[in-house]
Design a protein around this motif. Sequence first.
Motif, PDB file in Angstrom:
ATOM      1  N   ASP A 172     -16.962 -34.306  -5.488  1.00  0.00           N
ATOM      2  CA  ASP A 172     -16.920 -33.523  -6.699  1.00  0.00           C
ATOM      3  C   ASP A 172     -18.276 -32.914  -6.992  1.00  0.00           C
ATOM      4  O   ASP A 172     -19.285 -33.408  -6.935  1.00  0.00           O
ATOM      5  N   THR A 173     -18.387 -31.444  -6.910  1.00  0.00           N
ATOM      6  CA  THR A 173     -19.627 -30.704  -6.976  1.00  0.00           C
ATOM      7  C   THR A 173     -19.892 -30.175  -8.304  1.00  0.00           C
ATOM      8  O   THR A 173     -20.593 -28.968  -8.578  1.00  0.00           O
ATOM      9  N   SER A 174     -19.324 -30.756  -9.467  1.00  0.00           N
ATOM     10  CA  SER A 174     -19.423 -30.170 -10.696  1.00  0.00           C
ATOM     11  C   SER A 174     -20.873 -30.586 -11.252  1.00  0.00           C
ATOM     12  O   SER A 174     -21.330 -31.343 -10.956  1.00  0.00           O
ATOM     13  N   THR A 209     -23.553 -27.809  -9.110  1.00  0.00           N
ATOM     14  CA  THR A 209     -23.502 -26.825 -10.129  1.00  0.00           C
ATOM     15  C   THR A 209     -22.039 -26.204 -10.443  1.00  0.00           C
ATOM     16  O   THR A 209     -22.077 -25.273 -11.094  1.00  0.00           O
ATOM     17  N   GLY A 210     -21.117 -26.643  -9.795  1.00  0.00           N
ATOM     18  CA  GLY A 210     -19.947 -26.012  -9.693  1.00  0.00           C
ATOM     19  C   GLY A 210     -19.074 -26.170 -10.992  1.00  0.00           C
ATOM     20  O   GLY A 210     -19.636 -27.042 -12.078  1.00  0.00           O
ATOM     21  N   PRO A 211     -17.946 -25.762 -11.173  1.00  0.00           N
ATOM     22  CA  PRO A 211     -17.059 -25.928 -12.624  1.00  0.00           C
ATOM     23  C   PRO A 211     -16.383 -27.343 -12.377  1.00  0.00           C
ATOM     24  O   PRO A 211     -16.207 -27.935 -11.590  1.00  0.00           O
ATOM     25  N   ALA A 212     -16.315 -27.598 -13.694  1.00  0.00           N
ATOM     26  CA  ALA A 212     -15.526 -28.970 -13.816  1.00  0.00           C
ATOM     27  C   ALA A 212     -13.890 -28.902 -13.841  1.00  0.00           C
ATOM     28  O   ALA A 212     -13.431 -28.881 -14.606  1.00  0.00           O
ATOM     29  N   ALA A 222      -8.985 -29.746  -9.792  1.00  0.00           N
ATOM     30  CA  ALA A 222      -8.402 -28.974  -8.351  1.00  0.00           C
ATOM     31  C   ALA A 222      -9.294 -28.408  -7.389  1.00  0.00           C
ATOM     32  O   ALA A 222      -8.877 -28.537  -6.450  1.00  0.00           O
ATOM     33  N   ALA A 223     -10.497 -28.349  -7.760  1.00  0.00           N
ATOM     34  CA  ALA A 223     -11.612 -27.826  -6.966  1.00  0.00           C
ATOM     35  C   ALA A 223     -11.949 -29.067  -6.089  1.00  0.00           C
ATOM     36  O   ALA A 223     -12.372 -28.740  -5.104  1.00  0.00           O
ATOM     37  N   PRO A 261      -0.632 -34.728   4.625  1.00  0.00           N
ATOM     38  CA  PRO A 261      -0.449 -36.185   4.964  1.00  0.00           C
ATOM     39  C   PRO A 261      -0.537 -36.292   6.500  1.00  0.00           C
ATOM     40  O   PRO A 261      -0.162 -35.520   7.259  1.00  0.00           O
ATOM     41  N   GLY A 262      -0.800 -37.298   6.915  1.00  0.00           N
ATOM     42  CA  GLY A 262      -1.047 -37.786   8.420  1.00  0.00           C
ATOM     43  C   GLY A 262      -1.942 -39.118   8.578  1.00  0.00           C
ATOM     44  O   GLY A 262      -2.090 -39.758   7.629  1.00  0.00           O
ATOM     45  N   ARG A 263      -2.363 -39.074   9.572  1.00  0.00           N
ATOM     46  CA  ARG A 263      -3.410 -39.984   9.786  1.00  0.00           C
ATOM     47  C   ARG A 263      -4.805 -40.049   9.243  1.00  0.00           C
ATOM     48  O   ARG A 263      -5.836 -39.807   9.773  1.00  0.00           O
ATOM     49  N   THR A 264      -4.772 -39.900   7.863  1.00  0.00           N
ATOM     50  CA  THR A 264      -5.921 -39.668   6.979  1.00  0.00           C
ATOM     51  C   THR A 264      -6.205 -40.932   5.909  1.00  0.00           C
ATOM     52  O   THR A 264      -5.396 -41.390   5.363  1.00  0.00           O
ATOM     53  N   ILE A 265      -7.404 -41.330   5.838  1.00  0.00           N
ATOM     54  CA  ILE A 265      -8.054 -42.164   4.898  1.00  0.00           C
ATOM     55  C   ILE A 265      -8.814 -41.105   3.844  1.00  0.00           C
ATOM     56  O   ILE A 265      -9.796 -40.547   4.447  1.00  0.00           O
ATOM     57  N   ARG A 266      -8.410 -41.046   2.691  1.00  0.00           N
ATOM     58  CA  ARG A 266      -9.268 -40.430   1.640  1.00  0.00           C
ATOM     59  C   ARG A 266     -10.150 -41.019   0.696  1.00  0.00           C
ATOM     60  O   ARG A 266      -9.514 -41.898   0.042  1.00  0.00           O
ATOM     61  N   PHE A 267     -11.229 -40.667   0.269  1.00  0.00           N
ATOM     62  CA  PHE A 267     -12.284 -41.222  -0.752  1.00  0.00           C
ATOM     63  C   PHE A 267     -12.443 -39.909  -1.526  1.00  0.00           C
ATOM     64  O   PHE A 267     -12.809 -38.779  -1.224  1.00  0.00           O
ATOM     65  N   VAL A 268     -12.638 -39.910  -2.839  1.00  0.00           N
ATOM     66  CA  VAL A 268     -12.815 -39.013  -3.879  1.00  0.00           C
ATOM     67  C   VAL A 268     -13.953 -39.511  -4.397  1.00  0.00           C
ATOM     68  O   VAL A 268     -14.036 -40.594  -4.787  1.00  0.00           O
ATOM     69  N   LEU A 269     -15.050 -38.983  -4.333  1.00  0.00           N
ATOM     70  CA  LEU A 269     -16.249 -39.360  -5.214  1.00  0.00           C
ATOM     71  C   LEU A 269     -16.396 -38.443  -6.361  1.00  0.00           C
ATOM     72  O   LEU A 269     -17.032 -36.956  -6.067  1.00  0.00           O
ATOM     73  N   SER A 270     -16.183 -38.761  -7.455  1.00  0.00           N
ATOM     74  CA  SER A 270     -16.365 -38.026  -8.725  1.00  0.00           C
ATOM     75  C   SER A 270     -16.659 -38.851 -10.007  1.00  0.00           C
ATOM     76  O   SER A 270     -16.238 -40.063  -9.768  1.00  0.00           O
TER      77      SER A 270
END
Length: 187
Positions: free
Chosen positions: A93-95, A150-153, A156-157, A165-174
């Motif tokens: 997240d670059t908000s 500095t991006g918008p909050a 979806a961004a 989907p597939g062979r993916t492990i996802r992490f969300v840093l926000s």
Amino acid sequence: MNAGSVTPQTWIRAGAGAAELWRLRPSASFPRGLAGRFPLNQAGASMEFHDYRAYQPGDDLRQVDWKAYARTEALVLRQYREEASPVVEIFMDTSASMGAYAGKHATALHVASFLAGVSRQSESRPVLIAAAYRACGADFERRLQELAFTGPADPAAVTAGARGPGRTIRFVLSDFLFPTDFRQWMS
């Protein structure tokens, strides 16, 4: 150590260094895919023997274990263990709220670098997804150092560069500080 007095490169190196003793291990229900590092408990296309199964009409005769046929006069196929090597997607997240103060910014860089290091230790490929671009390989660290919070909050961004989907492990840093109800976005 004061988070504001240390450069982003220092936090990125510290995160990568902390990852040296960690490995990713996908669950047994990890999706099937191309050969990789982690053996799964299902038939696939590696060199490690998994099990026999009875021949069924339509099976490729080149897969028949002819030595077993000579012993038992039953057509059987050798199956090999499935292997997976996941891609690790790190959504950043670059908000502006993520850069509200130096400690938050530094922690985000540290955690992203740590996750990338763990991914590499596990022979997986880390991908940074931030501000609608994807970065992997040597470009990962460079893009991480250049991140501007500095991006918008906009929720979806955060996941704008996601693939299917597939062979993916996802992490969300926000910090999930979005002006709208993000539960609508999650459904």
